[in-house]
Each structure stands twice: as C-alpha cells, then as structure tokens.
Design a protein around this motif. Sequence first.
Motif, PDB file in Angstrom:
ATOM      1  N   MET A 173      89.495  43.292  39.703  1.00  0.00           N
ATOM      2  CA  MET A 173      88.639  44.304  40.339  1.00  0.00           C
ATOM      3  C   MET A 173      89.482  45.484  40.744  1.00  0.00           C
ATOM      4  O   MET A 173      90.556  45.314  41.330  1.00  0.00           O
ATOM      5  CB  MET A 173      87.998  43.718  41.597  1.00  0.00           C
ATOM      6  CG  MET A 173      86.760  42.942  41.310  1.00  0.00           C
ATOM      7  SD  MET A 173      86.011  42.508  42.861  1.00  0.00           S
ATOM      8  CE  MET A 173      85.129  41.057  42.352  1.00  0.00           C
ATOM      9  N   PHE A 174      89.000  46.670  40.408  1.00  0.00           N
ATOM     10  CA  PHE A 174      89.732  47.885  40.757  1.00  0.00           C
ATOM     11  C   PHE A 174      88.820  48.836  41.512  1.00  0.00           C
ATOM     12  O   PHE A 174      87.613  48.866  41.279  1.00  0.00           O
ATOM     13  CB  PHE A 174      90.214  48.607  39.496  1.00  0.00           C
ATOM     14  CG  PHE A 174      91.199  47.816  38.682  1.00  0.00           C
ATOM     15  CD1 PHE A 174      92.499  47.638  39.131  1.00  0.00           C
ATOM     16  CD2 PHE A 174      90.821  47.252  37.470  1.00  0.00           C
ATOM     17  CE1 PHE A 174      93.409  46.911  38.384  1.00  0.00           C
ATOM     18  CE2 PHE A 174      91.725  46.520  36.715  1.00  0.00           C
ATOM     19  CZ  PHE A 174      93.024  46.355  37.169  1.00  0.00           C
ATOM     20  N   ALA A 175      89.435  49.644  42.380  1.00  0.00           N
ATOM     21  CA  ALA A 175      88.714  50.769  42.988  1.00  0.00           C
ATOM     22  C   ALA A 175      88.542  51.795  41.889  1.00  0.00           C
ATOM     23  O   ALA A 175      89.520  52.299  41.347  1.00  0.00           O
ATOM     24  CB  ALA A 175      89.540  51.358  44.124  1.00  0.00           C
ATOM     25  N   GLY A 176      87.288  52.072  41.502  1.00  0.00           N
ATOM     26  CA  GLY A 176      87.060  52.949  40.354  1.00  0.00           C
ATOM     27  C   GLY A 176      86.146  54.112  40.662  1.00  0.00           C
ATOM     28  O   GLY A 176      85.822  54.397  41.820  1.00  0.00           O
ATOM     29  N   GLY A 177      85.728  54.756  39.580  1.00  0.00           N
ATOM     30  CA  GLY A 177      85.020  56.027  39.684  1.00  0.00           C
ATOM     31  C   GLY A 177      86.019  57.094  39.278  1.00  0.00           C
ATOM     32  O   GLY A 177      87.212  56.998  39.600  1.00  0.00           O
ATOM     33  N   LYS A 178      85.527  58.089  38.546  1.00  0.00           N
ATOM     34  CA  LYS A 178      86.464  59.000  37.885  1.00  0.00           C
ATOM     35  C   LYS A 178      87.392  59.755  38.847  1.00  0.00           C
ATOM     36  O   LYS A 178      88.591  59.826  38.627  1.00  0.00           O
ATOM     37  CB  LYS A 178      85.697  59.968  36.987  1.00  0.00           C
ATOM     38  CG  LYS A 178      85.022  59.250  35.807  1.00  0.00           C
ATOM     39  CD  LYS A 178      84.658  60.220  34.726  1.00  0.00           C
ATOM     40  CE  LYS A 178      83.764  59.602  33.661  1.00  0.00           C
ATOM     41  NZ  LYS A 178      84.196  58.349  33.077  1.00  0.00           N
ATOM     42  N   GLY A 179      86.822  60.337  39.921  1.00  0.00           N
ATOM     43  CA  GLY A 179      87.678  61.098  40.838  1.00  0.00           C
ATOM     44  C   GLY A 179      88.702  60.203  41.518  1.00  0.00           C
ATOM     45  O   GLY A 179      89.855  60.608  41.735  1.00  0.00           O
ATOM     46  N   ILE A 180      88.298  58.997  41.857  1.00  0.00           N
ATOM     47  CA  ILE A 180      89.227  58.055  42.506  1.00  0.00           C
ATOM     48  C   ILE A 180      90.375  57.730  41.541  1.00  0.00           C
ATOM     49  O   ILE A 180      91.549  57.691  41.932  1.00  0.00           O
ATOM     50  CB  ILE A 180      88.458  56.793  42.967  1.00  0.00           C
ATOM     51  CG1 ILE A 180      87.595  57.160  44.169  1.00  0.00           C
ATOM     52  CG2 ILE A 180      89.407  55.640  43.282  1.00  0.00           C
ATOM     53  CD1 ILE A 180      86.657  56.071  44.650  1.00  0.00           C
ATOM     54  N   ASN A 181      90.053  57.546  40.270  1.00  0.00           N
ATOM     55  CA  ASN A 181      91.116  57.311  39.281  1.00  0.00           C
ATOM     56  C   ASN A 181      92.064  58.511  39.224  1.00  0.00           C
ATOM     57  O   ASN A 181      93.286  58.344  39.117  1.00  0.00           O
ATOM     58  CB  ASN A 181      90.525  57.084  37.889  1.00  0.00           C
ATOM     59  CG  ASN A 181      89.778  55.768  37.789  1.00  0.00           C
ATOM     60  OD1 ASN A 181      89.996  54.871  38.602  1.00  0.00           O
ATOM     61  ND2 ASN A 181      88.890  55.651  36.818  1.00  0.00           N
ATOM     62  N   VAL A 182      91.478  59.717  39.281  1.00  0.00           N
ATOM     63  CA  VAL A 182      92.328  60.918  39.236  1.00  0.00           C
ATOM     64  C   VAL A 182      93.272  60.911  40.447  1.00  0.00           C
ATOM     65  O   VAL A 182      94.479  61.135  40.303  1.00  0.00           O
ATOM     66  CB  VAL A 182      91.470  62.208  39.212  1.00  0.00           C
ATOM     67  CG1 VAL A 182      92.361  63.443  39.287  1.00  0.00           C
ATOM     68  CG2 VAL A 182      90.600  62.274  37.962  1.00  0.00           C
ATOM     69  N   SER A 183      92.733  60.615  41.630  1.00  0.00           N
ATOM     70  CA  SER A 183      93.591  60.561  42.830  1.00  0.00           C
ATOM     71  C   SER A 183      94.670  59.496  42.683  1.00  0.00           C
ATOM     72  O   SER A 183      95.814  59.706  43.098  1.00  0.00           O
ATOM     73  CB  SER A 183      92.755  60.253  44.078  1.00  0.00           C
ATOM     74  OG  SER A 183      92.258  61.438  44.650  1.00  0.00           O
ATOM     75  N   ALA A 220      91.541  56.645  30.933  1.00  0.00           N
ATOM     76  CA  ALA A 220      92.484  57.458  30.142  1.00  0.00           C
ATOM     77  C   ALA A 220      92.139  58.944  30.314  1.00  0.00           C
ATOM     78  O   ALA A 220      93.026  59.778  30.526  1.00  0.00           O
ATOM     79  CB  ALA A 220      92.437  57.056  28.673  1.00  0.00           C
ATOM     80  N   GLY A 221      90.851  59.266  30.252  1.00  0.00           N
ATOM     81  CA  GLY A 221      90.427  60.654  30.430  1.00  0.00           C
ATOM     82  C   GLY A 221      90.742  61.151  31.848  1.00  0.00           C
ATOM     83  O   GLY A 221      91.171  62.291  32.028  1.00  0.00           O
ATOM     84  N   ASP A 222      90.549  60.303  32.847  1.00  0.00           N
ATOM     85  CA  ASP A 222      90.846  60.692  34.235  1.00  0.00           C
ATOM     86  C   ASP A 222      92.344  60.953  34.412  1.00  0.00           C
ATOM     87  O   ASP A 222      92.753  61.861  35.136  1.00  0.00           O
ATOM     88  CB  ASP A 222      90.414  59.579  35.207  1.00  0.00           C
ATOM     89  CG  ASP A 222      88.982  59.147  34.952  1.00  0.00           C
ATOM     90  OD1 ASP A 222      88.191  59.993  34.480  1.00  0.00           O
ATOM     91  OD2 ASP A 222      88.661  57.961  35.193  1.00  0.00           O
TER      92      ASP A 222
END
Length: 314
Positions: A33-43, A247-249
Amino acid sequence: MIYTITLNPSIDYVVQVNQLNLGELNKMDNEMMFAGGKGINVSRVLHELAYDTTALGFLGGFTGDFIVEALREKSIQTKFTPIQGATRINIKLKADSETEVNGRGPGILPAEADSLLHQLEHVTNHDTVIISGSTPPSLPNDFHKQLADQIAANGASFVIDTTGEALKSVLGYRPLVVKPNKEELAELFGVTLRHQDDVIYYGKQLLDLGARHAIVSMAGEGALLFTEEGIYHGQTPRGQVKNSVGAGDSMIAGFTGKFKETADVTEAFRMSLAAGSATAFADDLAKAEDIFQLQEKIAITRISGKVKEENHEH
Ligand SMILES: Nc1ncnc2c1ncn2[C@@H]1O[C@H](COP(=O)(O)OP(=O)(O)OP(=O)(O)O)[C@@H](O)[C@H]1O
Ligand SMILES: O=P(O)(O)OC[C@@]1(O)O[C@H](CO)[C@@H](O)[C@@H]1O
C-alpha cells in the motif's frame, strides 16, 4: 516552495497475482500500500531529489489518515484540507499485465473547496504550484480555473497535469509545463496520432493555447519537449520496466524541480526523463541515486527550430 495539489488522492493498493484466473478465487502473491494520487507522487519525488515541497489537497477518513502518516514517516511536509468524506482506494493489479481500477473519489463540500482556495492566498511569486490528477466528481466544473485564478493573482507559477476540459480551461493562464502522454494528447484534440509529425503538430498547439513548455511522453519511445525556441526528442534509457504507476508524475517532479533550480529547460527535460524511467524501473517511485545515474544516459536531440514562428506559417 513547490506546492502540489492533489484534488483526488488515493491509497494505491498494489496487488500481485502471478496467475490471474478471472471469475475464480485468486490468492495474492504480494501486496503493498502506498500513499498515492498524482500530486502526492510528485511531492514524494521532489522530496527524494531534495527540493522543498508541501503537499496540499483534500484528505479524509481512515484512508486519509494512512496517507498523512505515510508522508510523515518520510518527512514530507503536508497541509491537506480535511474533508468529511473518505479518500479513495485505487487498485493496481499486477498479473501478466498491469490493470488499474481507480475510484471516483469522495464528495467535497462547498466549504471544503473554499477552504483549499483560501489556502492558496498564501502562495507568493517565489512559489510554484503543481496541480495533478483527476477531480472528484462533486467539485464544480470550473474548479481548475478557480485555482489557476488564485495562483495567478499571487504571481506564482503553476504546472498542470490533468486531462480534457480541465486542462484546456487553464492553458491560457500560461502554465510552466504540461505533460500529456500521447494518448491524452490525442484525446485532448479528438484526433488519432499515427506518426511523429502528428504528435509534433498537436504538441505545438499546446504552446499556441498558452503553455510555456509542453512535454509529450511516449513511454519507452521517450518524450518530445516543445519550447518557444525549438522541439527536442529525449531518448529513454533501456531497462526492465517493473512499474509504470507514477512514471509520469516523476517526470513532472524532475522537470519542475530542475527548472526552478537552473532555469535550463533542456537540463530540466533530462531530469524529467531520468526520473520517469527510474520510476518505471523500480517497484515504487524512483530513488534519487537511480535518477542521477540515469541522467547521464539520456540523449536529447533538437529536432526542429522556433515553434511559434513555424506555427504562424500553418
Ligand atoms: N519502457 C520504458 N522504458 C524506459 N522508460 C520508460 C518506459 N515506459 C515509461 N518510461 C518512462 O516513464 C515516462 C512516462 O511514461 P508514459 O509516457 O507512459 O507517461 P504516463 O502515461 O504519464 O505515465 P503513468 O504510467 O505514470 O501514467 C517516460 O517518458 C519514460 O521516462
Ligand atoms: O485518477 P487519477 O487522479 O487520474 O490518477 C490516480 C493515480 O492512478 O495516479 C497515480 C499515478 O500517476 C496513482 O498514484 C493514482 O492511483
């Protein structure tokens, strides 16, 4: 500071089933399980690369608590807007191929939406705000425009990584970079992209519509960078792809962090591709040392001259 806004965060529940039998009972071979969502991945990737970042967005329920805790463990700064609803869980099923099942997202109350907009009153012209990912269905259609308005009023630069009308509606606010993949670019303009020339034609349109830079990512075929001075192709390094989630994030993080540091657009593009591929070659998001190693291997070729002048000839 580089702020990220994730309107629709998620727990990414990654399930590995070596032999998937549809319609039957399957046992998991591995689960994460990971903390996800695109902006969170970017951070997460910005933080990994030692750039200052704070994650914003809507978060609620036990799933929201999981995300806050996971980011706290990594010492990533957060200022989420609490909501009454529960943050979604997205399923990433890894069998012979990768299947994703994403939730639609929780309801967001008008007061909660206002609260996020008010938070943006504090950003300054030294800040960059990255808005990434899908929109929970209950938010007003013009919510991205409202965000972009507030960011522009404070003189901050912004980056947008979303799709369709939400993306189109804010291009006029001159985002620092947009990064559709090839399929998203085709969908945005309602066309089929058969050849590289087609991708180039529609990539240029993103600049005409207002983007300061555009990257069109093409998975293993690398990516195209569009700037007012020219168009560049970046080759991805070879490696074993383990995970395309994020990968995109990672590309957005690599580009924005490096550009803010150096204002050198081709170096930012190189970092972007290195971060994207390092994530593609890892089980989770990329590690800094892998990104730095891959950076050396990214070949960038200029394939065309001034974009704006060429477009005027059409
Ligand atoms: N087969 C591959 N080999 C090397 N790098 C890859 C491969 N696939 C993806 N990447 C890296 O990931 C980046 C983003 O890939 P892609 O074009 O699929 O973006 P995306 O669809 O936004 O990604 P995501 O899967 O995160 O939504 C590529 O530009 C590249 O750097
Ligand atoms: O539904 P959205 O917001 O478009 O995408 C959400 C998501 O698929 O994107 C990330 C990978 O880019 C994952 O962490 C997350 O599950």
